[in-house]
Design a protein around this motif. Structure first.
Motif, short mmCIF file in Angstrom:
data_model
loop_
_atom_site.label_atom_id
_atom_site.label_comp_id
_atom_site.label_asym_id
_atom_site.label_seq_id
_atom_site.Cartn_x
_atom_site.Cartn_y
_atom_site.Cartn_z
N HIS A 1 44.23 33.11 38.76
CA HIS A 1 43.87 34.41 38.18
C HIS A 1 42.36 34.58 38.33
O HIS A 1 41.63 34.81 37.36
N LEU A 2 41.91 34.49 39.58
CA LEU A 2 40.48 34.43 39.89
C LEU A 2 39.96 35.80 40.33
O LEU A 2 40.59 36.49 41.14
N ILE B 1 51.71 28.28 45.69
CA ILE B 1 50.86 29.41 45.28
C ILE B 1 51.06 30.56 46.28
O ILE B 1 50.83 30.40 47.49
N LEU B 2 51.48 31.72 45.76
CA LEU B 2 51.63 32.92 46.61
C LEU B 2 50.40 33.81 46.50
O LEU B 2 49.97 34.42 47.48
N GLY B 3 49.86 33.93 45.30
CA GLY B 3 48.68 34.75 45.07
C GLY B 3 47.93 34.26 43.86
O GLY B 3 48.54 33.77 42.91
N ARG B 4 46.59 34.37 43.90
CA ARG B 4 45.77 33.76 42.84
C ARG B 4 44.73 34.72 42.27
O ARG B 4 43.91 34.30 41.46
N ASN B 5 44.73 35.97 42.72
CA ASN B 5 43.64 36.87 42.33
C ASN B 5 44.02 37.82 41.21
O ASN B 5 45.19 38.10 40.98
N ALA B 6 43.00 38.34 40.54
CA ALA B 6 43.15 39.40 39.54
C ALA B 6 41.78 40.05 39.34
O ALA B 6 40.77 39.35 39.41
N CYS C 1 47.64 39.16 44.38
CA CYS C 1 47.53 38.89 42.94
C CYS C 1 48.63 37.89 42.54
O CYS C 1 49.39 37.42 43.37
N SER C 2 48.70 37.61 41.23
CA SER C 2 49.55 36.54 40.70
C SER C 2 50.93 36.46 41.33
O SER C 2 51.70 37.43 41.29
N GLY C 3 51.27 35.32 41.85
CA GLY C 3 52.60 35.06 42.39
C GLY C 3 52.74 33.58 42.66
O GLY C 3 51.83 32.95 43.22
#
Ligand SMILES: [Zn+2]
Ligand SMILES: [Zn+2]
Length: 259
Positions: free
Chosen positions: A224-225, A5-10, A19-21
């Motif tokens: 996508h949190l 997981i590189l990024g989980r936000n939105a 953000c997503s990655g």
């Protein structure tokens, strides 16, 4: 295959986050899946970007593709410096056209593979998917329900299969794609109170859990949190929907995808 997981936000990163990655690795083959805001810097903590085999973008919202601009400069520079031999395969939707064109013009860095142009196969349940291959990894894309053209993607190697939802409201196609997946990385853009807000193209945590349950996936990881939301609340509602323990994507966490 390993997922990092590189990024989980939105739609914006939490403090210090991205953000997503996601990084998918099978032996020497590394794929960057999504390039949302801040994800390129996170990628570089885990892999030499010069050795990427492909980058896959599910749709052209900024929280999924903005760092393609960083990646373009990094790859073009590496080619000029003779630290990489050729452009990087970019799998990307070709609509909306004005957004697609801003990346399609980067021919010094990318070889464009429009998802819509990939051959179609039947994946069961009457659902068609576009199929592509990167090294030993097989990719299958199904269309999502989102305000602009968007895809979910299945990534499979000889040991297992993961499915990433991209951004979408619930669809039959995604349920068919996710069926029996070893790992389902699913967007969870809201809590129960957001049902009306998300129905135009996203899932709540509970809906992500319900979809995972219906598709019979082995492991659910939500992503996508919204940065303002409690991880605990999201976990509880996703787990209730799944009728099993849901995991939450954590930056830098690694998951082995296997049967
Ligand atoms: Zn989106
Ligand atoms: Zn998004």
């Amino acid at each position: 295959m390993q997922l990092t997981i590189l990024g989980r936000n939105a739609p914006y990163p939490a403090p210090g986050g991205a953000c997503s990655g996601y990084l998918i690795q099978n032996g020497q083959t590394s794929i960057m899946l999504e390039a949302g805001n801040g994800s390129f810097g996170k990628l570089c903590k885990h892999v030499d970007f010069r050795r990427l085999a492909a980058v896959v973008i599910t749709h052209l919202h900024p929280d999924h593709c903005m760092d393609l601009h960083c990646l373009r400069h990094a790859i073009a520079g590496a080619i000029r410096d003779q630290k990489r031999t050729g452009p990087l395969a970019l799998f990307i939707p070709k609509q909306p056209d004005e957004k697609f064109q801003q990346f399609a013009k980067y021919k010094d860095a990318f070889i464009i593979n429009a998802i819509e142009d990939m051959p179609q196969v039947n994946i069961g349940g009457g659902t068609q998917a576009h199929r592509a291959r990167v090294g030993r990894l097989q990719l299958e894309f199904t269309p999502n329900n989102h305000p602009l053209p968007a895809y979910a993607v299945s990534i499979e190697d000889e040991k297992g299969r993961m499915v990433f939802s991209g951004d979408t409201a619930r669809t039959k196609q995604l349920e068919d794609l996710a069926r029996g997946a070893n790992l389902f990385l699913c967007e969870a853009s809201g809590l129960d109170k957001d049902v009306d807000f998300v129905k135009k193209g996203h899932l709540t945590a509970r809906q992500a859990g319900e979809l995972a349950k219906a598709a019979g996936v082995k492991k659910l990881v939500i992503t996508h949190l919204y940065p303002e939301y409690s991880i605990n609340d999201l976990t509880i509602q996703a787990s209730e929907g799944f009728q099993n323990a849901a995991a939450v994507a954590k930056e830098d966490a690694k998951y082995n995808v296997s049967k």
